[in-house]
Design a protein around this motif. Sequence first.
Motif, PDB file in Angstrom:
ATOM      1  N   MET A  26       0.838  -1.189   0.000  1.00  0.00           N
ATOM      2  CA  MET A  26       0.000   0.000   0.000  1.00  0.00           C
ATOM      3  C   MET A  26       0.886   1.257   0.000  1.00  0.00           C
ATOM      4  N   MET A  48     -11.285   5.373   5.366  1.00  0.00           N
ATOM      5  CA  MET A  48     -12.464   6.063   5.865  1.00  0.00           C
ATOM      6  C   MET A  48     -12.168   7.400   6.528  1.00  0.00           C
ATOM      7  N   LYS A  61      -6.876  12.651 -16.011  1.00  0.00           N
ATOM      8  CA  LYS A  61      -8.083  12.634 -15.170  1.00  0.00           C
ATOM      9  C   LYS A  61      -8.140  13.783 -14.180  1.00  0.00           C
ATOM     10  N   GLY A  62      -7.149  14.670 -14.210  1.00  0.00           N
ATOM     11  CA  GLY A  62      -7.157  15.801 -13.293  1.00  0.00           C
ATOM     12  C   GLY A  62      -6.486  15.459 -11.974  1.00  0.00           C
ATOM     13  N   THR A  63      -6.592  16.382 -11.041  1.00  0.00           N
ATOM     14  CA  THR A  63      -5.975  16.205  -9.726  1.00  0.00           C
ATOM     15  C   THR A  63      -7.016  15.671  -8.756  1.00  0.00           C
ATOM     16  N   TYR A  64      -6.638  14.654  -8.005  1.00  0.00           N
ATOM     17  CA  TYR A  64      -7.560  14.093  -7.012  1.00  0.00           C
ATOM     18  C   TYR A  64      -6.743  13.539  -5.849  1.00  0.00           C
ATOM     19  N   VAL A  66      -6.168  10.375  -2.956  1.00  0.00           N
ATOM     20  CA  VAL A  66      -6.490   8.971  -2.648  1.00  0.00           C
ATOM     21  C   VAL A  66      -6.077   8.692  -1.213  1.00  0.00           C
ATOM     22  N   VAL A  70      -5.169   2.456   1.593  1.00  0.00           N
ATOM     23  CA  VAL A  70      -5.817   1.371   0.839  1.00  0.00           C
ATOM     24  C   VAL A  70      -5.563   1.486  -0.661  1.00  0.00           C
ATOM     25  N   THR A  71      -4.708   2.394  -1.051  1.00  0.00           N
ATOM     26  CA  THR A  71      -4.386   2.502  -2.473  1.00  0.00           C
ATOM     27  C   THR A  71      -3.003   1.910  -2.697  1.00  0.00           C
ATOM     28  N   GLY A  72      -2.957   0.931  -3.561  1.00  0.00           N
ATOM     29  CA  GLY A  72      -1.718   0.185  -3.748  1.00  0.00           C
ATOM     30  C   GLY A  72      -0.741   0.897  -4.662  1.00  0.00           C
ATOM     31  N   ALA A  74       0.496  -0.377  -7.049  1.00  0.00           N
ATOM     32  CA  ALA A  74       0.163  -0.805  -8.416  1.00  0.00           C
ATOM     33  C   ALA A  74      -0.623   0.284  -9.139  1.00  0.00           C
ATOM     34  N   TRP A  75      -1.478   1.007  -8.416  1.00  0.00           N
ATOM     35  CA  TRP A  75      -2.246   2.084  -9.036  1.00  0.00           C
ATOM     36  C   TRP A  75      -1.379   3.319  -9.263  1.00  0.00           C
TER      37      TRP A  75
ATOM     38  N   SER B 319      -3.489  -5.669 -11.965  1.00  0.00           N
ATOM     39  CA  SER B 319      -2.837  -4.479 -11.431  1.00  0.00           C
ATOM     40  C   SER B 319      -3.872  -3.489 -10.896  1.00  0.00           C
ATOM     41  N   THR B 322      -5.214  -4.921  -7.603  1.00  0.00           N
ATOM     42  CA  THR B 322      -4.256  -4.781  -6.505  1.00  0.00           C
ATOM     43  C   THR B 322      -4.114  -3.316  -6.102  1.00  0.00           C
ATOM     44  N   GLY B 323      -4.170  -2.418  -7.074  1.00  0.00           N
ATOM     45  CA  GLY B 323      -3.966  -1.011  -6.772  1.00  0.00           C
ATOM     46  C   GLY B 323      -5.156  -0.338  -6.117  1.00  0.00           C
ATOM     47  N   GLY B 327      -6.678  -3.186  -1.146  1.00  0.00           N
ATOM     48  CA  GLY B 327      -6.453  -2.524   0.140  1.00  0.00           C
ATOM     49  C   GLY B 327      -7.585  -2.777   1.113  1.00  0.00           C
TER      50      GLY B 327
END
Lengths: 188, 425
Positions: A26, A48, A61-64, A66, A70-72, A74-75, B319, B322-323, B327
């Motif tokens: 993560m 949460m 996709k712009g600015t956001y 995360v 919980v965001t890996g 991989a993303w 991918s 997982t990404g 989580g």
Amino acid sequence: MIEKISFSATINGQKVGPMDVPQDLMMVELLQEYLNLTGTRLSCGQGMCSACRVIVDDPAKGTYTVAACVTGVAWLNGKTVRTIEGIAGEDGQGAPLPSAIQQAFLEHFSFQCSYCTPGFVNSATVLVEQLERSPIAADRVEDVVLESLDKHICRCTGYVRYYQAVKDVILSTPGLTHENPVVLERPA
Amino acid sequence: MNRFLRIVTLFALFGLVVLGTVYWIGRGSGDIPAASVDFASLDGDQRQEMLERGEWVAHASDCAACHTDPSGGSDLAGGLPMETPMGTIYGTNITPSDDHGIGGWSADDLYRAVAWGVAPGDKNLYPAMPYPSYHQITRADSDALWVWLMAQRPVNKPNRSNDLIFPFNIRPAVTLWNAFFRPDAEPFQPDETPAAQGEYLVNVLGHCGECHTPRNLAYALTDDHLAGEVIEGAYAPDLRPDALARRGWTEDDLVTFLHRGLSPQGVMTFGMFPVLSHSTSHLATDDLEAISSYLTAGQTMTGPQMDKPVAVLSPEGASLYTGLCAGCHGTDGAGQPNSSVRLDVNTTAMYTNPLNLIRVIAEGIPERDLAQGERMQAMPAFDQMLSDQQMTELVNYLRQRWGGQEGDVTAEVVQSAREEGHAAR
């Protein structure tokens, strides 16, 4: 055996990697354990509370933001990311210069324990940047601030001071509301 | 010319005769059975018994699903919009308000409305009122419901006019629909077996088929009973025994799902969430077991199966999973109690129709107080973060890894599902 991926990204303007990391790592673990960027706070671990929110600048996709818990990786592989360590500027003499949002949080005594503050700073920063592109009417500012920061949890109950600080920044910064446009100086 | 006019006149007359005949067939209501009790001579105990049965009928029939007041305060004061292909219909006030509700209705009036779809004054109800399902309600249950409704607090809230497109805004035209598609009112004769009780609960009071049974072009229920249908922007799944078995349901899990709103197979969402809160969570275990017994119909239910992926999984899909998903849901899809559902046995990826899967990922799910103390925390929306192509990869990955489905969802299907979701919100 843990499968690994080759990870690289731009974090706070610095190229990171390529480095081999577990594919299911993560983002918060990468920041804290691999890169020593400990300002991103792990709290609920379920996406949460928003204490761990970091900014993703995606040209498509712009600015956001995360939730880094919980965001890996991989993303985020190959992406451009900003964490709390990348928000402040520099005063020209090597000392950090708080951003307008950070300064307003200090002046409003918005936080006590500060555990949730990095998340609030990042989401408020994204909001200010959105308003630079799409200003709103001044009477909508309070609602928009609440909408943008509503998911952030503060156990010291600092919400009012956080919201007031962001509202003040938005209303006092030219170009963020229709009523306070940027005035361009005309050449004499 | 004269000959042409004669032919046109002949056709017009023939058309009028046909129309008149159809109208005559579909008009009003047929005979109604006599009241089950003499309301004037009810003693206190009998009245109390009817009130309790009436409340049960109201819950089992899910009256509040359509008649609730979306602004709060009453489950029966009406105003809830229901989107249909013909326009928007608003639930009506069924509190005993004399001016705006059904305070002036007799028990016969209620039976005629519920079983035949005809309100006092021979006014047709639109078949959004599920009289094609309620047509088998027993007179005793209709009477108990009337006693209970008349004992509720009247709310003087005017009904809102429907926003239907022409020609569906011509209410008397429902008579023509009734002539073809309205079944006659025939009180159900349940025996005491759980499966028969379940049949009454599923097909009559619970009117499950109104969402789960495919409709024809005239928007009437077809003979493919409970075979699954897309309604109000979501897929109401196939509830036939073999389909339930294939998706890993058991009789016990169905009871748990209807009682608590969640089970290993998933969580109540879309149109089923209000059904939980207004209806199934209020039913006794015996009722839910009867429903489960009827739906499973003696089929061998082996329960959740963790099958191997049906194809070689795409690295892009893996991918993305997982990404963005692992989580919370875990790399193995095991989930976390009351926080994120299991995906390894979740049924949403098992539908041939990917609509619900796409919409859940795109729109997220708000946090929910389910029933009996069960809660689920929110799932975030990934609409902004995922392109149609990425969503396609992820959806196909989930279908192939845990859904036993082909990875045949295309970006066009994803785009269309997203649009359907936007329209339904």
